[in-house]
Motif scaffolding. Structure first.
Motif, PDB file in Angstrom:
ATOM      1  N   PRO A 223     -21.966   6.631  -1.489  1.00  0.00           N
ATOM      2  CA  PRO A 223     -21.826   8.088  -1.549  1.00  0.00           C
ATOM      3  C   PRO A 223     -22.223   8.620  -2.928  1.00  0.00           C
ATOM      4  CG  PRO A 223     -19.691   7.024  -1.811  1.00  0.00           C
ATOM      5  CD  PRO A 223     -20.673   5.936  -1.476  1.00  0.00           C
TER       6      PRO A 223
ATOM      7  N   MET B 293     -28.610   7.310  -2.050  1.00  0.00           N
ATOM      8  CA  MET B 293     -27.283   7.907  -2.169  1.00  0.00           C
ATOM      9  C   MET B 293     -27.062   8.810  -0.963  1.00  0.00           C
ATOM     10  SD  MET B 293     -26.829   8.880  -6.160  1.00  0.00           S
ATOM     11  CE  MET B 293     -28.411   9.690  -6.240  1.00  0.00           C
TER      12      MET B 293
ATOM     13  N   ARG C 155     -33.462   1.565  -6.043  1.00  0.00           N
ATOM     14  CA  ARG C 155     -33.222   2.483  -4.923  1.00  0.00           C
ATOM     15  C   ARG C 155     -34.233   3.615  -4.947  1.00  0.00           C
ATOM     16  NH1 ARG C 155     -26.731   3.659  -4.653  1.00  0.00           N
ATOM     17  NH2 ARG C 155     -25.993   1.532  -4.360  1.00  0.00           N
TER      18      ARG C 155
ATOM     19  N   GLU D  74     -33.483   6.406  -3.502  1.00  0.00           N
ATOM     20  CA  GLU D  74     -32.506   7.511  -3.593  1.00  0.00           C
ATOM     21  C   GLU D  74     -32.606   8.554  -2.478  1.00  0.00           C
ATOM     22  OE1 GLU D  74     -30.392   6.544  -5.617  1.00  0.00           O
ATOM     23  OE2 GLU D  74     -31.304   5.692  -7.389  1.00  0.00           O
TER      24      GLU D  74
ATOM     25  N   TYR E 208     -28.216  13.456 -11.485  1.00  0.00           N
ATOM     26  CA  TYR E 208     -26.912  13.057 -10.944  1.00  0.00           C
ATOM     27  C   TYR E 208     -26.205  11.985 -11.773  1.00  0.00           C
ATOM     28  CZ  TYR E 208     -30.343   9.628  -9.400  1.00  0.00           C
ATOM     29  OH  TYR E 208     -31.368   8.728  -9.391  1.00  0.00           O
TER      30      TYR E 208
ATOM     31  N   ILE F 100     -21.403  10.774  -6.015  1.00  0.00           N
ATOM     32  CA  ILE F 100     -20.142  11.221  -6.622  1.00  0.00           C
ATOM     33  C   ILE F 100     -20.502  12.088  -7.823  1.00  0.00           C
ATOM     34  CG2 ILE F 100     -18.015  10.440  -7.774  1.00  0.00           C
ATOM     35  CD1 ILE F 100     -18.324   7.775  -6.141  1.00  0.00           C
TER      36      ILE F 100
ATOM     37  N   ILE G 212     -21.731   5.775 -14.575  1.00  0.00           N
ATOM     38  CA  ILE G 212     -22.748   6.434 -13.753  1.00  0.00           C
ATOM     39  C   ILE G 212     -22.121   7.654 -13.078  1.00  0.00           C
ATOM     40  CG2 ILE G 212     -24.256   6.120 -11.776  1.00  0.00           C
ATOM     41  CD1 ILE G 212     -24.395   3.197 -12.349  1.00  0.00           C
ATOM     42  N   TYR G 213     -20.869   7.465 -12.595  1.00  0.00           N
ATOM     43  CA  TYR G 213     -20.096   8.548 -11.994  1.00  0.00           C
ATOM     44  C   TYR G 213     -18.643   8.316 -12.395  1.00  0.00           C
ATOM     45  CZ  TYR G 213     -19.744   4.702  -8.694  1.00  0.00           C
ATOM     46  OH  TYR G 213     -19.590   3.455  -8.150  1.00  0.00           O
TER      47      TYR G 213
HETATM   48  N1  5AD Z   1     -22.953   8.946  -7.624  1.00  0.00           N
HETATM   49  C1  5AD Z   1     -23.201   7.875  -6.858  1.00  0.00           C
HETATM   50  N2  5AD Z   1     -24.148   6.953  -7.118  1.00  0.00           N
HETATM   51  C2  5AD Z   1     -24.881   7.132  -8.231  1.00  0.00           C
HETATM   52  N3  5AD Z   1     -25.889   6.405  -8.744  1.00  0.00           N
HETATM   53  C3  5AD Z   1     -26.299   7.006  -9.881  1.00  0.00           C
HETATM   54  N4  5AD Z   1     -25.561   8.106 -10.125  1.00  0.00           N
HETATM   55  C4  5AD Z   1     -24.677   8.219  -9.105  1.00  0.00           C
HETATM   56  C5  5AD Z   1     -23.669   9.165  -8.768  1.00  0.00           C
HETATM   57  N5  5AD Z   1     -23.406  10.234  -9.523  1.00  0.00           N
HETATM   58  C6  5AD Z   1     -26.471   5.242  -8.074  1.00  0.00           C
HETATM   59  C7  5AD Z   1     -27.960   5.427  -7.851  1.00  0.00           C
HETATM   60  C8  5AD Z   1     -28.565   4.301  -8.659  1.00  0.00           C
HETATM   61  C9  5AD Z   1     -27.453   3.305  -8.703  1.00  0.00           C
HETATM   62  C10 5AD Z   1     -27.551   2.303  -9.813  1.00  0.00           C
HETATM   63  O1  5AD Z   1     -26.299   4.090  -8.864  1.00  0.00           O
HETATM   64  O2  5AD Z   1     -28.267   5.256  -6.462  1.00  0.00           O
HETATM   65  O3  5AD Z   1     -29.739   3.771  -8.071  1.00  0.00           O
END
Ligand code: 5AD
Ligand code: FES
Length: 363
Positions: free
Chosen positions: A222, A192, A147, A149, A56, A224, A315-316
């Motif tokens: 959320p 998440m 996390r 997750e 993700y 994303i 990250i997103y």
């Molecule tokens: N959408 C939302 N949260 C995300 N994280 C990582 N990728 C995504 C995503 N696509 C969150 C994860 C991680 C934190 C640093 O960012 O929960 O632990």
């Protein structure tokens, strides 16, 4: 105390008039147990290199489109100085699983920060070995965020391919949370919301796990979708077949569900520090942070990363605060806190949950 049925009932509750009761209960428990202060944590995204392939996350090693950066010690220390000038009590050093962030380098960095400034230091550097975690704790690190997750093992393993040297399982991550606790860290974790394949029953178990782990900090947001990740085109998520129990249907990655999880986390762990997260703000730039703070949260994490690196910590997509500077985020957060009649926390803002545990341990 909430049982499985209560949690599932609240998570799937759709009537606004009923939900008002959940928001009011969470807000009352927040006020009673952690007070009116909203603590500020200065977030420094120190490197976007990552050796992992989380299904993700935009920082996954396989995302070759992403330009990579690593901040120098001097750049990081400059951000720490800025945190102090803004009156933040904590800095959070966050990165992907970057092999250049060695035990020695992070240990030295933590020692330098602790020698320079009266700040709490939180690390969020992924799954690291017990030796590394012990070394950083000895160097003075106060808190660690990891996390879990999702508590559904099968789903966890689907979205977290193992690294070459082992680890990467749900069991391993829970085991690391136990190691962190034994090392004396304040321990933070979270999930998440709306991961493809996550059901209401799964999310119910996640909230029960917050309580079982006796977490000091709980971060939720959320999911994303990031187009450069495999999960964004995941075809495994079919809607629950007609007649299937509601609890085995897909959780939506939406704002309302995020508020429900924040509120339930507050009821499950009354003294935990709970941030109103950037992912939530990304879904609702105008009011997401404030609404989270009114439904159980008591922490925000203004971004301190230098402007030139921000968009690379993707990250997103469309992450909040990417175009802003540290000054902008500082002003913005303070204003938002005041706008809802709360006060900016002074001092480190240690978790009342950890303080209570220490007191009961020494009795
Ligand atoms: N959408 C939302 N949260 C995300 N994280 C990582 N990728 C995504 C995503 N696509 C969150 C994860 C991680 C934190 C640093 O960012 O929960 O632990
Ligand atoms: Fe960064 Fe509002 S907190 S712009």
């Amino acid at each position: 105390m909430l049982d499985r049925r209560d949690i599932l009932g609240w998570l799937t509750e759709g009537r606004e008039c009923r939900l008002e009761e959940l928001w009011a209960r969470a807000d009352a428990v927040r006020r009673e147990r952690v007070g009116e202060a909203v603590h500020l944590r200065g977030l420094i995204e120190i490197s976007n290199h990552c050796r992992r392939q989380c299904g993700y996350c935009g920082l996954r090693a396989g995302n070759r489109q992403l330009p990579r950066y690593r901040m120098s010690d001097q750049e990081i220390l400059d951000c720490v100085r800025q945190a102090e000038a803004f009156g933040y009590g904590t800095v959070v050093l966050q990165a992907g699983e970057d092999e250049a962030l060695t035990q020695e380098r992070v240990g030295d960095l933590v020692r330098r920060i602790k020698a320079d400034a009266p700040l709490a230091v939180t690390l969020s550097l992924g799954e690291r070995t017990p030796e590394e975690l012990a070394c950083w704790r000895r160097a003075g690190a106060d808190r660690y965020l990891l996390r879990f997750e999702t508590s559904n093992r099968e789903l966890y393993e689907r979205i977290h391919p193992p690294p070459p040297g082992g680890g990467g399982t749900a069991v391993h991550r829970f085991e690391l949370l136990r190691v962190l606790r034994e090392l004396g860290y304040e321990v933070g974790s979270g999930v998440m919301i709306g991961i493809p394949g996550q059901t209401w029953a799964d999310l119910t178990e996640d909230i029960l796990a917050f309580e079982r782990l006796d977490l000091d900090m709980i971060g939720v947001g959320p999911y994303i979708a990031h187009p450069a990740t495999p999960l964004a085109s995941d075809a495994t998520v079919a809607p629950a077949p007609a007649g299937e129990a509601l609890e085995s249907s897909q959780v939506p990655a939406d704002e309302l569900t995020t508020y429900k999880v924040i509120a339930l986390a507050r009821l499950a762990c009354p003294r935990a520090n709970i941030p109103s997260t950037t992912a939530l703000a990304t879904l609702n730039l105008a009011q997401g942070r404030e609404t989270g703070l009114c439904r159980g949260a008591n922490v925000v994490m203004p971004n301190l990363t230098p402007a030139r690196y921000r968009e690379m910590y993707e990250i997103y997509p469309a992450k909040a605060c990417v175009r802003e500077t540290s000054d902008d985020c500082h002003r913005c957060m303070s204003g938002r806190i005041r706008s809802i009649g709360r006060v900016v926390g002074a001092g480190r803002g240690d978790s009342p949950n950890r303080l209570a545990r220490q007191e009961s341990d020494s009795r």
